[in-house]
Write an enzyme that holds these catalytic residues in place. Structure first.
Site, mmCIF file in Angstrom:
data_model
loop_
_atom_site.group_PDB
_atom_site.id
_atom_site.type_symbol
_atom_site.label_atom_id
_atom_site.label_comp_id
_atom_site.label_asym_id
_atom_site.label_seq_id
_atom_site.Cartn_x
_atom_site.Cartn_y
_atom_site.Cartn_z
ATOM 1 C CG ASP A 109 11.411 118.907 -0.708
ATOM 2 O OD1 ASP A 109 11.874 119.765 0.062
ATOM 3 O OD2 ASP A 109 12.100 117.997 -1.226
ATOM 4 C CB SER B 173 10.871 111.854 4.452
ATOM 5 O OG SER B 173 9.868 112.306 3.553
ATOM 6 C CE LYS B 174 16.066 115.919 0.225
ATOM 7 N NZ LYS B 174 15.466 116.777 -0.798
ATOM 8 N NE ARG B 175 10.100 110.907 -0.856
ATOM 9 C CZ ARG B 175 11.071 110.145 -0.385
ATOM 10 N NH1 ARG B 175 12.315 110.362 -0.765
ATOM 11 N NH2 ARG B 175 10.815 109.156 0.437
#
Ligand code: GLU
Length: 504
Positions: free
Chosen positions: A268, A263-265
């Site tokens: 990050d 995921s994008k998380r």
């Protein structure tokens, strides 16, 4: 029959690398089979629509060199290619399904549905679905009389149209990657096909548009597999079964540790990009980094993605687009998820940087250098590239590995000089700068010869003065050949950098 494939994104935000891989597999399949590759924008969910996302998706495809043959911008024989502009087309098919008894009107309010879902929950974890068992408890055209239904419709009562899933029927599907798959129709809910605002849901729109656009093969993410029986039934109920595309449900791209979807998380958290290009959320203003801005070459990004879940069995890893088109085989895509490995992604980029011609690299590296210095000279840039490219993995590395060619560096390893400094070294460099002022030809070979001659004359070990000289020019213990650096920065700058240390 001409092969026709489509990438059908919803414009809801940045394009995840899994989405780009779906585009790529579609594109490769179309090109290999002399087919058409269509971009269709699935924007029927107005609540999730995000301004700018469609343009962003098109820019990503352009960056990757995956140009569609038909699209909202390019047009084509099946315009329009945005589902919101095709709104008028879907209602007749929903009506056809109702008339044939395969779909029904449902008048339930969100509160009524919520009440049913909690009151009839199967166990403490999952709420009830609107399905073959619960639909009999609800306000729909299956439970109301024909007159009541007609009156509610005539009064303009808000309603949706739902598919009427058959009870205990086995729905079968042949998937190009997974083979034969069977589903029990009773465990699938009666999905909404047409919403109260008159817009179709994805389930109806995808079937109608794949039919009208004559799609022959549909490749999409594995997350759509649970909905596949609904789509197979719709193809059948609408009388189009013999035109149904061949499906391939692509495996997920997993987190580096293999636990769950990337995921994008995760990006990050672990410091790598997950989107193809920078994405700025127009609502929050949050910026999510993309592979492009991190300094990936599109060819490397595409090559890396092709191998996330596929290989040709030969062990080859570097493929040009032409080779991918020739070798790609959808049936060789793995069923299991593919773990994303950022180090491997960087390895691909390093390989591509090495094989890119220097003058192209100069163009690509320039913006990253111009972030720090204005207008670096073209001639210098062209000479620097071949000296440092083997040390560069991402495009910003051209600055990190080459900044000292363009600007006087900050000395970060001063202690490595001063700790072992002595009179002999001081004498060497003090003398050498005089020699440098007068050497006939300013090139690496002559500079090195002068260095060697003086070291021999003074009886100082070359090994003792090479590292200090490097740090004087570069600031640290890295970089290409130190005499080549001196040649490029020039006589005056070389002498200035030596003085900067010995005169302290
Ligand atoms: N609009 C769907 C999505 O964004 C497309 C799925 C499909 O390709 O059928 O995932």
């Amino acid at each position: 029959m001409k092969v026709r494939v489509r990438f059908a994104p919803s414009p809801t935000g940045g394009l995840h690398l899994g989405g780009v891989r779906t585009v790529l597999y579609n594109y490769l399949f179309a090109r290999a089979n002399g087919g058409d590759f269509i971009l269709r924008i699935e924007d029927t969910d107005q609540g999730r629509f995000v301004e700018g996302a469609e343009q962003y998706i098109m820019d990503c495809l352009e960056w990757c060199g995956l140009r569609p043959d038909e699209s909202p911008v390019k047009g084509g024989p099946h315009e329009p290619y945005r589902q919101s502009e095709r709104k008028h087309l879907y209602h007749q098919y929903a009506k056809q399904l109702v008339d044939a008894g395969h779909a029904y009107y449902a008048f339930d309010t969100p509160e009524e549905i919520e009440k049913m879902r909690t009151e009839h929950r199967k166990d403490e974890y999952s709420n009830a679905q609107y399905d073959t068992t619960t639909r009999v408890l609800m306000r729909n055209s299956l439970t109301l009389s024909a007159d009541e239904t007609a009156k509610l419709l005539a009064d303009g009562t808000p309603h949706v149209i739902r598919i009427k899933m058959p009870e205990h029927t086995t729905v079968q599907l042949t998937d190009m990657i997974r083979g034969e798959i069977s589903f029990d129709s009773s465990i699938v809910d009666d999905k909404v096909l047409l919403k109260a605002d008159g817009m179709p849901t994805y389930h109806l729109a995808v079937v109608v548009d794949d039919y009208l656009m004559e799609i022959t093969h549909a490749f999409r993410g594995e997350e759509w597999l649970p909905s596949a029986p609904v789509h197979v039934l719709l193809w059948q109920y609408l009388g189009w079964k013999d035109k149904m595309p061949q499906w391939a449900h692509l495996p997920l791209i997993l987190k580096p540790d293999g636990h769950g979807k990337l995921s994008k998380r995760d990006g990050d958290r672990l410091g790598f990009p997950v989107f193809a290009m920078n994405w700025k959320d127009p609502k929050t203003g949050d910026l999510t980094k993309g592979f492009r801005e991190m300094g990936f070459l599109p060819q490397a990004f595409v090559n890396m993605l092709a191998l996330l879940g596929w290989n040709d069995g030969s062990g080859q890893e570097i493929f040009s687009m032409e080779e991918l088109i020739m070798r790609f085989d959808i049936s060789r895509v793995h069923k299991g998820g593919a773990k994303f490995d950022f180090e491997k992604a960087k390895w691909f980029n390093h390989q591509y940087i090495q094989q890119t011609p220097d003058d192209e690299l100069a163009v690509l590296a320039r913006p990253y250098i111009e972030e720090h210095v204005t207008a670096p000279a073209e001639a210098l840039l062209k000479k620097v590239i071949p000296l440092i490219k083997d040390r560069c993995t991402l495009l910003p590395d051209f600055w990190a590995q080459g900044h000292f060619f363009f600007t006087t560096p900050e000395i970060t390893e001063r202690a490595a000089i001063t700790d072992k400094w002595n009179d002999q070294k001081q004498a060497f460099f003090s003398e050498w700068i005089y020699k440098l002022e007068s050497i006939s030809q300013w090139d690496a070979v002559t500079i090195e010869a002068s260095f060697n001659d003086l070291a021999a004359a003074q009886g100082i070990k070359k090994g003792d003065i090479m590292l200090p000289f490097r740090i004087m020019l570069v600031g640290g213990k890295y970089g290409p050949g130190v005499f080549a650096i001196a040649e490029l920065i020039g006589r005056e700058e070389t002498v200035k950098r030596i003085k900067g240390i010995i005169n302290k």
